[in-house]
Design a protein around this motif. Structure first.
Motif, short mmCIF file in Angstrom:
data_model
loop_
_atom_site.label_atom_id
_atom_site.label_comp_id
_atom_site.label_asym_id
_atom_site.label_seq_id
_atom_site.Cartn_x
_atom_site.Cartn_y
_atom_site.Cartn_z
N ASP A 17 -65.39 -48.87 -42.00
CA ASP A 17 -63.74 -49.12 -41.92
C ASP A 17 -63.61 -50.02 -43.16
OD1 ASP A 17 -63.82 -47.63 -39.62
OD2 ASP A 17 -63.60 -49.11 -38.19
N ASP A 18 -64.31 -50.76 -43.33
CA ASP A 18 -63.99 -51.56 -44.74
C ASP A 18 -64.14 -50.98 -45.95
OD1 ASP A 18 -63.66 -53.72 -42.75
OD2 ASP A 18 -65.77 -54.66 -43.21
N LEU A 19 -64.92 -49.87 -45.98
CA LEU A 19 -65.31 -49.19 -47.31
C LEU A 19 -63.90 -48.63 -47.83
CD1 LEU A 19 -67.68 -48.84 -48.88
CD2 LEU A 19 -68.05 -46.71 -47.95
N ILE A 20 -63.55 -48.86 -48.86
CA ILE A 20 -62.40 -48.26 -49.40
C ILE A 20 -62.68 -46.89 -50.32
CG2 ILE A 20 -60.71 -50.20 -48.98
CD1 ILE A 20 -60.82 -50.55 -51.99
N GLY A 21 -61.78 -46.03 -50.36
CA GLY A 21 -61.87 -45.27 -51.31
C GLY A 21 -62.88 -44.09 -51.18
N GLN A 22 -63.69 -43.92 -50.15
CA GLN A 22 -64.95 -43.14 -49.82
C GLN A 22 -64.49 -42.15 -48.57
OE1 GLN A 22 -66.41 -43.15 -52.60
NE2 GLN A 22 -66.30 -44.90 -53.47
N ASP A 23 -63.51 -41.85 -48.29
CA ASP A 23 -63.35 -41.10 -46.89
C ASP A 23 -64.34 -39.94 -46.72
OD1 ASP A 23 -61.34 -42.97 -47.27
OD2 ASP A 23 -59.52 -41.70 -47.48
N VAL A 24 -64.42 -39.17 -47.66
CA VAL A 24 -64.99 -37.93 -47.67
C VAL A 24 -66.46 -38.32 -47.23
CG1 VAL A 24 -66.10 -36.00 -48.80
CG2 VAL A 24 -63.87 -36.62 -49.46
#
Ligand SMILES: [Zn+2]
Length: 602
Positions: A17-24
């Motif tokens: 949830d904290d990880l940004i920009g890696q939705d895929v």
């Protein structure tokens, strides 16, 4: 007081949830977990600082966490607080082995790892091997790894990370689930900054954050390090000016001004701006990089104007870029890019970097002034450049002459003196709208006339109207054909070009021999009416059996062949090719068309 923790570590993502920009990546992983299709080996690929190790640790935590609910387990959501989670986050978990493949490239290291993999995990569910920079492994090391990857023990998971996926053997790749980590967008980085600033109770100007995000180039780690530096510089308020100074960045608007001066060939102006930038502490390499960036932005906008909106440009930069895109030729832009790209290594290698930048600027300014190869050929054809004149200097000054195309007189047909004495030629003849309007009026008249008048349309006199826009009397058959095309009667014009031999041509009188299967009675009737309408004078067309001249088509073909052989024999072509290394003569259609137009053949 606790020890200061750098932002990059303090805000290192602990969960997906904290990880940004890696939705895929997150979605794929969660889906795989949900359907119990989680691979035993993962390959994380992405540029430096994009979050590969962080992602690897989150995966490791998700797999070994003992504090998750069943739902969290499926969502790959680590609890972050259990002993496994904490140990992994701190890089000291007994079952999670992190190894830098760059410093453990040998087959022995891998053999040891494989040996170790046979034993069951001690504290977690899985033994997890995180191999960073896996492409650095030797061939033998890869081969050693392959066997284990083919038949891995159930309790083992591999997480590989690499910046160069192409150096990883396909045999390895095919046994891994691959995830491409993307560069984090500037907007997401700005959001991250805003969150961090809020938490740390720091005020920051939006433009300053935008600049930091742009410099971070998609890496969250770099972005947070930069923010750290900016805070260290001024803890209360992060301003754009301070940030610029901190980054050693130069005023972008000055760069744009310099770029404009270079492209306009104003070398002195460009060098003056450069020296001011240098005095203010700008790095020569960054100056070249900035010029490259401007070139890239302007080129993008030239191809797709909406790029101006998508780019993270300031309002002033956007305006300048759009203005440049409008006036600059694509060839100048690509040439500037090549020279800058080549120049950057020259600047880096030079003992006098600023002098190297000056030389590059001068080079680009000169080349921006050079005519394009096609223009040069035209100028040579027009004898504006004599063979001995083809030198760098001459070419440069020659560019200020009017171009070949614009030097073609608009009217190539001289008006006969008797015609000019009694036909008033309206000055508004060149007004495009008027011309079209009159043409359509004229066409309507003729069409209705010809449908009414049946037998002797040529005897039907069209009243001379002094207010009507009239063309001068054509003096040769080419003039007649040209008039037909100018007046928009292209079918008639084409028929005259391909199927009619002129036998005798005088103003007001034509003797023609038709050829092929055309309804020449109809064609000549129409032509008579049109000519009377266009010139305001009476015309008589006589059908002849005499041979006459070749058709316009035949004449054009002969001329074309002559020009082509003339062109092939041109010694200057070789010089042009020399002046533009790597240039090839691709096509000379436009050139020939223009010559034919100039000679009145078309
Ligand atoms: Zn946990």
């Amino acid at each position: 007081m606790s020890e200061y923790l750098v932002l990059a570590r303090k805000y290192r993502p602990q969960t997906f949830d904290d990880l940004i920009g890696q939705d895929v990546l997150v979605r794929t992983l969660r889906n795989a977990c949900k359907h119990d299709r989680l691979h035993h080996a993962f390959m994380l690929f992405g540029v430096r600082g994009v979050g590969k190790t962080t992602t690897a640790r989150i995966i490791a935590k998700s797999l070994n966490c003992v504090g998750q609910s069943v739902d969290d387990r499926i969502r790959m959501q680590p609890c972050v607080v259990c002993h496994n989670c904490r140990a992994i986050a701190e890089g000291r978990h007994i079952d999670v082995l992190e190894m830098d493949a760059a410093s453990h490239t040998g087959v022995d290291d891998i053999r040891q790892l494989i040996e170790n993999a046979r034993y069951r995990p001690v504290a977690g569910r899985y033994k997890i091997y995180i191999l960073d920079e896996v492409h650095m492994l030797s061939k033998n090391a890869f081969n050693g790894l392959l066997k284990t990857l083919e038949e891995p023990p159930e309790h083992v998971k591999f997480i590989f990370a690499t910046t160069e996926i192409r150096k990883v053997p396909t045999t390895i790749l095919s046994r891994c689930q691959r995830f491409d980590l993307r560069r984090i967008s500037i907007n997401l980085l700005i959001k991250l900054f805003e969150k961090v600033c809020h938490n740390e109770k720091i005020e920051a100007e939006f433009d300053a954050l935008k600049l930091l995000a742009r410099v971070a180039d998609g890496s969250a780690r770099d972005a947070l390090s930069l923010l750290d530096q900016a805070i260290a510089l001024n803890a209360n308020l992060i301003t754009l000016d301070d940030t610029r100074q901190m980054l050693g960045l130069i005023d972008r608007i000055r760069i744009y001004e310099m770029y404009q001066a270079i492209m306009a060939g104003k070398i002195l102006d460009a060098l003056n701006i450069l020296s001011k930038l240098y005095e203010n502490g700008a790095d020569p390499v960054i100056i070249i990089q900035d010029l490259m960036e401007v070139t890239h932005i302007v080129t993008c906008i030239k191809i797709a104007p909406e790029a101006a909106v998508n780019n993270n440009l300031s309002e002033a930069e956007r305006e300048q870029s759009i203005a440049l895109a409008k006036v600059m030729r694509m060839s100048s832009l690509t040439m500037a890019w090549q020279m800058l790209a080549k120049g950057i290594s020259e600047v880096q290698a030079s003992s006098l970097p600023i002098a190297a930048v000056e030389m590059i600027i001068i080079r680009i300014a000169y080349s921006a002034e050079l005519p394009e190869p096609l223009d040069l050929m035209r100028m040579m054809h027009d004898k504006k450049i004599l063979p001995t004149d083809v030198t760098y200097e001459t070419t440069k000054t020659q560019t200020h002459l009017p171009t070949y195309a614009s030097s073609i007189p608009i009217e190539t047909i001289d008006m006969p003196s008797n015609a000019s004495s009694n036909i008033a030629v309206d000055d508004s003849r060149n007004d495009f709208d008027n011309l079209n309007y009159e043409t359509s009026q004229c066409s309507k008249n003729v069409i209705s006339d010809s449908s009414v008048a049946d037998v002797h349309p040529d005897k039907k006199s069209l009243a001379y109207n002094p207010n009507k826009i009239l063309d001068p009397m054509p003096v040769d058959f080419a003039g007649v054909v040209k008039l037909a095309f100018q007046r928009g009667e292209t079918i008639l014009g084409t028929t005259l070009v391909t199927n009619v031999h002129p036998v005798l041509v005088k103003p007001g009188r034509l003797k023609l021999r038709p050829q092929g299967s055309i309804d020449h009675h109809h064609v000549f009737k129409l032509l008579t009416q049109y000519l009377q309408c266009w010139t305001g004078k009476k015309w008589v067309i006589e059908i002849s059996n005499e041979k006459g001249s070749p058709t316009m088509m035949e004449q054009n073909e002969a001329q074309l062949a002559a020009i082509q052989s003339e062109f092939a024999a041109y010694p200057l072509i070789a010089k042009v090719l020399k002046l533009f290394p790597g240039a090839e003569i691709d096509n000379m259609t436009d050139f020939i068309t223009e010559i034919l137009v100039e000679r009145g053949a078309l």
